[in-house]
Design a protein around this motif. Structure first.
Motif, PDB file in Angstrom:
ATOM      1  N   SER A 125       0.754  -1.069  -0.054  1.00 43.90           N
ATOM      2  CA  SER A 125       0.066   0.067   0.010  1.00 43.90           C
ATOM      3  C   SER A 125       0.893   1.286  -0.193  1.00 43.90           C
ATOM      4  O   SER A 125       0.390   2.237  -0.578  1.00 43.90           O
ATOM      5  CB  SER A 125      -0.845   0.141   1.255  1.00 43.90           C
ATOM      6  OG  SER A 125      -1.729  -0.951   1.207  1.00 43.90           O
ATOM      7  N   HIS A 152       7.869  -3.877   5.146  1.00 41.83           N
ATOM      8  CA  HIS A 152       8.441  -2.857   6.081  1.00 41.83           C
ATOM      9  C   HIS A 152       9.778  -3.071   6.501  1.00 41.83           C
ATOM     10  O   HIS A 152      10.638  -1.786   7.239  1.00 41.83           O
ATOM     11  CB  HIS A 152       7.571  -3.216   7.488  1.00 41.83           C
ATOM     12  CG  HIS A 152       6.217  -3.105   7.299  1.00 41.83           C
ATOM     13  ND1 HIS A 152       5.611  -1.970   7.664  1.00 41.83           N
ATOM     14  CD2 HIS A 152       5.039  -3.742   6.713  1.00 41.83           C
ATOM     15  CE1 HIS A 152       4.291  -2.026   7.435  1.00 41.83           C
ATOM     16  NE2 HIS A 152       3.878  -3.022   6.793  1.00 41.83           N
ATOM     17  N   ARG A 179       2.437 -11.915   8.088  1.00 46.39           N
ATOM     18  CA  ARG A 179       1.413 -11.164   7.388  1.00 46.39           C
ATOM     19  C   ARG A 179       2.005 -10.566   5.931  1.00 46.39           C
ATOM     20  O   ARG A 179       1.076 -10.874   5.179  1.00 46.39           O
ATOM     21  CB  ARG A 179       1.220  -9.757   8.252  1.00 46.39           C
ATOM     22  CG  ARG A 179      -0.072  -8.993   7.648  1.00 46.39           C
ATOM     23  CD  ARG A 179      -0.403  -7.867   8.721  1.00 46.39           C
ATOM     24  NE  ARG A 179      -1.229  -6.818   8.080  1.00 46.39           N
ATOM     25  CZ  ARG A 179      -2.558  -7.009   8.462  1.00 46.39           C
ATOM     26  NH1 ARG A 179      -2.899  -8.114   9.330  1.00 46.39           N
ATOM     27  NH2 ARG A 179      -3.302  -5.985   8.123  1.00 46.39           N
ATOM     28  N   ASP A 180       3.107 -10.421   5.820  1.00 44.60           N
ATOM     29  CA  ASP A 180       3.982 -10.319   4.404  1.00 44.60           C
ATOM     30  C   ASP A 180       4.658 -11.682   4.117  1.00 44.60           C
ATOM     31  O   ASP A 180       4.944 -11.544   3.132  1.00 44.60           O
ATOM     32  CB  ASP A 180       4.938  -9.109   4.881  1.00 44.60           C
ATOM     33  CG  ASP A 180       4.170  -7.751   5.152  1.00 44.60           C
ATOM     34  OD1 ASP A 180       3.061  -7.527   4.603  1.00 44.60           O
ATOM     35  OD2 ASP A 180       4.839  -6.939   5.865  1.00 44.60           O
ATOM     36  N   ARG A 199       3.743  -8.594  15.400  1.00 41.17           N
ATOM     37  CA  ARG A 199       3.493  -7.303  14.672  1.00 41.17           C
ATOM     38  C   ARG A 199       2.229  -6.560  14.921  1.00 41.17           C
ATOM     39  O   ARG A 199       2.070  -5.342  14.803  1.00 41.17           O
ATOM     40  CB  ARG A 199       3.971  -7.104  13.343  1.00 41.17           C
ATOM     41  CG  ARG A 199       3.020  -8.195  12.520  1.00 41.17           C
ATOM     42  CD  ARG A 199       3.346  -8.078  10.949  1.00 41.17           C
ATOM     43  NE  ARG A 199       2.603  -6.994  10.422  1.00 41.17           N
ATOM     44  CZ  ARG A 199       2.799  -6.720   9.370  1.00 41.17           C
ATOM     45  NH1 ARG A 199       3.732  -7.495   8.472  1.00 41.17           N
ATOM     46  NH2 ARG A 199       2.415  -5.534   8.819  1.00 41.17           N
ATOM     47  N   ARG A 243      -0.779   1.486  13.486  1.00 41.68           N
ATOM     48  CA  ARG A 243      -0.629   2.730  12.407  1.00 41.68           C
ATOM     49  C   ARG A 243      -1.740   3.590  12.688  1.00 41.68           C
ATOM     50  O   ARG A 243      -2.864   3.064  13.022  1.00 41.68           O
ATOM     51  CB  ARG A 243      -0.499   2.231  11.095  1.00 41.68           C
ATOM     52  CG  ARG A 243      -1.731   1.492  10.304  1.00 41.68           C
ATOM     53  CD  ARG A 243      -1.386   1.140   9.049  1.00 41.68           C
ATOM     54  NE  ARG A 243      -2.234   0.249   8.353  1.00 41.68           N
ATOM     55  CZ  ARG A 243      -1.842  -0.625   7.473  1.00 41.68           C
ATOM     56  NH1 ARG A 243      -0.619  -0.520   6.665  1.00 41.68           N
ATOM     57  NH2 ARG A 243      -2.800  -1.401   7.171  1.00 41.68           N
ATOM     58  N   ARG A 271       9.664   1.071   6.085  1.00 39.91           N
ATOM     59  CA  ARG A 271       8.355   1.597   5.773  1.00 39.91           C
ATOM     60  C   ARG A 271       7.715   2.472   6.966  1.00 39.91           C
ATOM     61  O   ARG A 271       7.869   2.082   8.233  1.00 39.91           O
ATOM     62  CB  ARG A 271       7.515   0.808   5.470  1.00 39.91           C
ATOM     63  CG  ARG A 271       6.097   0.902   5.300  1.00 39.91           C
ATOM     64  CD  ARG A 271       5.094   0.107   4.460  1.00 39.91           C
ATOM     65  NE  ARG A 271       3.535   0.312   5.091  1.00 39.91           N
ATOM     66  CZ  ARG A 271       2.734  -0.243   4.217  1.00 39.91           C
ATOM     67  NH1 ARG A 271       3.077  -1.055   3.144  1.00 39.91           N
ATOM     68  NH2 ARG A 271       1.441  -0.061   4.589  1.00 39.91           N
ATOM     69  N   ARG A 298       3.796   2.065  10.154  1.00 40.75           N
ATOM     70  CA  ARG A 298       3.746   1.339  11.454  1.00 40.75           C
ATOM     71  C   ARG A 298       4.867   1.703  12.462  1.00 40.75           C
ATOM     72  O   ARG A 298       5.160   0.969  12.994  1.00 40.75           O
ATOM     73  CB  ARG A 298       3.654   0.033  10.980  1.00 40.75           C
ATOM     74  CG  ARG A 298       2.336  -0.510  10.383  1.00 40.75           C
ATOM     75  CD  ARG A 298       2.166  -2.048  10.220  1.00 40.75           C
ATOM     76  NE  ARG A 298       1.086  -2.244   9.764  1.00 40.75           N
ATOM     77  CZ  ARG A 298      -0.299  -2.523  10.024  1.00 40.75           C
ATOM     78  NH1 ARG A 298      -0.611  -2.137  11.288  1.00 40.75           N
ATOM     79  NH2 ARG A 298      -1.262  -2.732   9.374  1.00 40.75           N
ATOM     80  N   LYS A 301      -6.506   2.458   6.880  1.00 42.68           N
ATOM     81  CA  LYS A 301      -6.417   2.615   5.801  1.00 42.68           C
ATOM     82  C   LYS A 301      -6.362   4.277   5.723  1.00 42.68           C
ATOM     83  O   LYS A 301      -6.196   4.904   4.468  1.00 42.68           O
ATOM     84  CB  LYS A 301      -6.979   1.997   4.584  1.00 42.68           C
ATOM     85  CG  LYS A 301      -6.967   0.505   4.687  1.00 42.68           C
ATOM     86  CD  LYS A 301      -5.484   0.258   4.210  1.00 42.68           C
ATOM     87  CE  LYS A 301      -5.443  -1.199   4.288  1.00 42.68           C
ATOM     88  NZ  LYS A 301      -3.930  -1.621   3.389  1.00 42.68           N
ATOM     89  N   ASP A 329      -7.913  -6.221   1.428  1.00 47.76           N
ATOM     90  CA  ASP A 329      -6.830  -6.493   1.842  1.00 47.76           C
ATOM     91  C   ASP A 329      -6.756  -6.829   3.518  1.00 47.76           C
ATOM     92  O   ASP A 329      -6.133  -7.703   3.938  1.00 47.76           O
ATOM     93  CB  ASP A 329      -5.874  -5.060   1.761  1.00 47.76           C
ATOM     94  CG  ASP A 329      -4.614  -4.956   2.233  1.00 47.76           C
ATOM     95  OD1 ASP A 329      -3.805  -5.855   1.759  1.00 47.76           O
ATOM     96  OD2 ASP A 329      -4.090  -4.608   3.318  1.00 47.76           O
ATOM     97  N   HIS A 350      -2.805  -3.074  -5.128  1.00 49.87           N
ATOM     98  CA  HIS A 350      -1.992  -3.997  -5.079  1.00 49.87           C
ATOM     99  C   HIS A 350      -2.688  -5.420  -4.966  1.00 49.87           C
ATOM    100  O   HIS A 350      -4.041  -5.348  -4.687  1.00 49.87           O
ATOM    101  CB  HIS A 350      -0.763  -4.074  -4.077  1.00 49.87           C
ATOM    102  CG  HIS A 350      -1.249  -4.037  -2.658  1.00 49.87           C
ATOM    103  ND1 HIS A 350      -2.025  -4.962  -2.169  1.00 49.87           N
ATOM    104  CD2 HIS A 350      -1.263  -3.001  -1.630  1.00 49.87           C
ATOM    105  CE1 HIS A 350      -2.426  -4.718  -0.870  1.00 49.87           C
ATOM    106  NE2 HIS A 350      -1.780  -3.544  -0.754  1.00 49.87           N
ATOM    107  N   HIS A 355       0.253  -9.960   0.397  1.00 52.47           N
ATOM    108  CA  HIS A 355       0.072  -9.374  -0.931  1.00 52.47           C
ATOM    109  C   HIS A 355       0.668 -10.585  -2.040  1.00 52.47           C
ATOM    110  O   HIS A 355       1.121 -11.384  -1.758  1.00 52.47           O
ATOM    111  CB  HIS A 355       0.700  -8.135  -1.074  1.00 52.47           C
ATOM    112  CG  HIS A 355       0.289  -7.250  -0.142  1.00 52.47           C
ATOM    113  ND1 HIS A 355       0.854  -5.897   0.012  1.00 52.47           N
ATOM    114  CD2 HIS A 355      -0.849  -7.094   0.870  1.00 52.47           C
ATOM    115  CE1 HIS A 355       0.116  -5.010   1.038  1.00 52.47           C
ATOM    116  NE2 HIS A 355      -0.980  -6.142   1.489  1.00 52.47           N
TER     117      HIS A 355
HETATM  118  C1  3PG Z   1       0.386  -4.062   6.792  1.00 46.32           C
HETATM  119  O1  3PG Z   1       1.139  -3.231   7.083  1.00 46.32           O
HETATM  120  O2  3PG Z   1      -0.872  -4.483   6.976  1.00 46.32           O
HETATM  121  C2  3PG Z   1       1.049  -5.173   5.726  1.00 46.32           C
HETATM  122  O3  3PG Z   1       2.429  -5.508   5.950  1.00 46.32           O
HETATM  123  C3  3PG Z   1       0.978  -4.657   4.268  1.00 46.32           C
HETATM  124  O4  3PG Z   1      -0.255  -3.967   4.014  1.00 46.32           O
HETATM  125  P1  3PG Z   1      -0.589  -2.799   3.016  1.00 46.32           P
HETATM  126  O5  3PG Z   1       0.533  -2.548   2.269  1.00 46.32           O
HETATM  127  O6  3PG Z   1      -1.861  -3.064   2.425  1.00 46.32           O
HETATM  128  O7  3PG Z   1      -0.819  -1.736   4.090  1.00 46.32           O
END
Ligand code: 3PG
Ligand code: CO
Length: 555
Positions: A77, A136, A166-167, A202, A209, A282, A285, A357, A426, A468, A497
């Motif tokens: 994202s 991240h 998650r990733d 995490r 975030r 990144r 977060r 988001k 997502d 994505h 993703h």
């Molecule tokens: C997250 O931070 O939730 C994932 O690592 C990536 O998700 P996002 O890029 O869709 O925020």
């Protein structure tokens, strides 16, 4: 100075309301049982697809098309919204850190020199996401940083890990911790007292975030800084294995733990005189923990103890806030974003999403910049996300509420651009819950419908796209595309993703009859969308933007 005034488009009218809808994690893939978008009832998105090739097409959303190091990097994202908003491809954090590590420049920079002042008498703490997800952070970058710090005089190092899942695949945390333990053992052989000091999942520890839930950051603070956590272990591998064995446990949500010595004393609380690096590149977060570590005055939770440390981020996480004030690598300079051009050209913008988001359609969209360019011209609305749940329990999330806000903004005629992010595919896709993700996709489709109906009423234009892939493929596959099985014979669920392209559709009663997608930008990606949207506002895009996806043919 920048000349902000954009020329009128020679063929396209001004003053049409343009809805820009970003479906988060909505890629295009073959229909099959692990494609939740295909499984879901999505009549609106299906009908948009009927407009191919003139009004619907695919665009690239991963790898080098969005500034990531290689085409093996899935989209995310941050880079997706950066590209959508900025109209150009910038080398992103992942790549900039790679370059700085490869050249060794990272160790010559201001940030490293600053933390190095603590090496003689203090401990160097490294806090971040432990995986090779590349969204991240990346394990190989942490490894190079550890090695470089050891070679440059760090005598005592403590790593505070956040497990991923998650990733990357759920369950991969154990292997990453084992690898890290090996690296730390090598450092110990070289005389560096290097250990893992604490950890946690995490999504439950540290990496919240957009101020969704400060408790997440507090749990991390307690473990990392105070050395306090509900679980104590003498080994991190044992910690992760034991905590994963609890019912319903997974890497993303492991509870916080601290590593203790044989006397039960935490091996690495953060104290006066120490150095701290948050090694994620990144931003979203890391902003909250950066505030907790850096701000003298802080009231989001009781820090109990606020150690005098030297703190640096891997990157600067917020250019506007100058946060943190020290960092190892300079972030991409994403300037002259489409949002900034629009306010200079009289385009009034509305942006909305729910908390999880919200920063994507504002902060990331605007080149990692918080706040308004011009509050007279813009309104950003955040709908509070549900807190303390995983979104498979609530797969509809706030899609309808976001769509209602967008609808009202469109019907008010107070805005020229109405921009939303619909998080469902997502956020629910990341849980790995296939049934819930199907519900999520349906909810997002209904939200799109509501927005398109409003555009219909005001004679406007819509642009529907995504940042994505995610929900269109929920299973890990081998090279030939066959689902991979785990040792119990179950398919390996993909929470992350994907590398898939995403759709973009244009339409609405305000779209001039001759507008269609060009055929001569077959490799178009998310960065081509900004010029496209600017055109639909009746303006020509800045000349250095990636080319528009549309052309106007005379009927
Ligand atoms: C997250 O931070 O939730 C994932 O690592 C990536 O998700 P996002 O890029 O869709 O925020
Ligand atoms: Co995501």
């Amino acid at each position: 100075g920048v000349s902000w005034k954009l020329p009128d488009h020679p063929k396209l009218p001004k003053n049409k309301t343009v809805a820009v809808v970003v479906l988060d994690g909505w890629g295009e893939d073959n229909p099959n049982e692990y494609n939740c978008i295909h499984k879901a009832e999505t009549p609106t998105m299906d009908s948009l697809k009927q407009g191919a090739p003139d009004k619907w097409r695919l665009v690239k959303a991963h790898g080098t098309a969005v500034g990531l190091p290689t085409d093996d990097d899935m989209g995310n994202s941050e880079v997706g919204h950066n590209a959508l908003g900025a109209g150009r491809i910038f080398a992103q954090g992942a790549k900039l850190v790679d370059l700085a590590l490869a050249s060794g420049k990272i160790f010559e920079g201001e940030g490293f020199k600053y933390i190095k002042e603590s090496f003689e008498t203090g401990t160097l703490h490294l806090i971040g996401l432990l995986s090779d997800g590349g969204v991240h952070s990346r394990l190989d970058q942490l490894q190079l940083l550890l090695k470089g710090a050891g070679e440059r005089g760090a005598k005592r190092i403590r790593v505070h890990i956040l497990t991923d899942g998650r990733d990357v695949l759920d369950g991969s945390s154990v292997g990453f911790v084992e690898t890290l333990e090996n690296d730390l053992a090598k450092l110990q052989e070289k005389g560096v007292d290097a250990r893992i000091a604490s950890g946690g999942g995490r999504m439950y520890v540290t990496m919240d975030r957009y101020e969704n839930d400060w408790n997440v950051v507090k749990r991390g603070w307690d473990a990392q800084v105070l050395g306090e956590a509900p679980h104590k272990f003498t080994s991190a591998v044992e910690a992760v294995k034991k905590l994963r064995a609890e019912p319903n446990a997974n890497d993303q949500y492991l509870p916080p733990f601290v590593i203790v010595d044989e006397n039960g004393k935490p091996v690495g609380p953060i104290v006066d005189g120490d150095a701290v690096v948050t090694f994620n590149f990144r931003a979203d977060r890391m902003v909250m923990i950066a505030k907790a570590l850096e701000y003298e005055n802080f009231d989001k939770f009781d820090r109990v103890r606020y150690p005098k440390i030297r703190y640096a981020g891997m990157l600067e996480y917020d250019g506007e806030l100058k946060l943190p004030s020290h960092y190892l690598v300079s972030p991409p300079e994403i300037d002259r974003t489409s949002g900034e051009y629009l306010v200079h050209n009289g385009i009034r913008t509305f942006a909305c999403s729910e908390t999880v988001k919200f920063g994507h359609v504002t902060f990331f969209w605007n080149g990692n910049r918080s706040g308004y360019f011009n509050p007279q011209m813009e309104e950003y609305i955040e709908i509070p996300s549900d807190v303390g749940i995983t979104f498979n329990v609530q797969p509809k999330m706030k899609a309808i509420q976001i769509a209602e806000k967008a609808r009202d903004a469109i019907l008010s005629r107070k805005f020229d651009q109405v921009r939303v992010n619909l998080p469902n595919s997502d956020m629910v896709g990341h849980t790995g819950d296939i049934e819930a993700t199907i519900v999520a996709c349906k909810a997002a489709d209904e939200a799109v419908k509501m927005i398109l109906d409003a555009i219909e009423q005001v004679g406007g234009i819509y642009v529907v796209t995504a940042d994505h892939g995610n929900a269109e493929d929920m299973v890990k596959r081998d090279k030939s595309g066959k689902p991979l099985l785990d040792k119990n014979g179950n398919v390996q669920i993909l929470t992350s993703h994907t590398l898939q392209p995403v759709p973009i559709a244009i339409g609405g009663p305000g779209l001039s009859p001759g507008v269609r997608f060009r055929k001569d930008v077959p490799n178009g990606g998310l960065a081509n969308v900004a010029a496209t949207v600017i055109n639909l506002h009746g303006l020509e895009a800045p000349t250095d933007y990636e080319p528009t996806l549309i052309e106007v043919v005379d009927n």
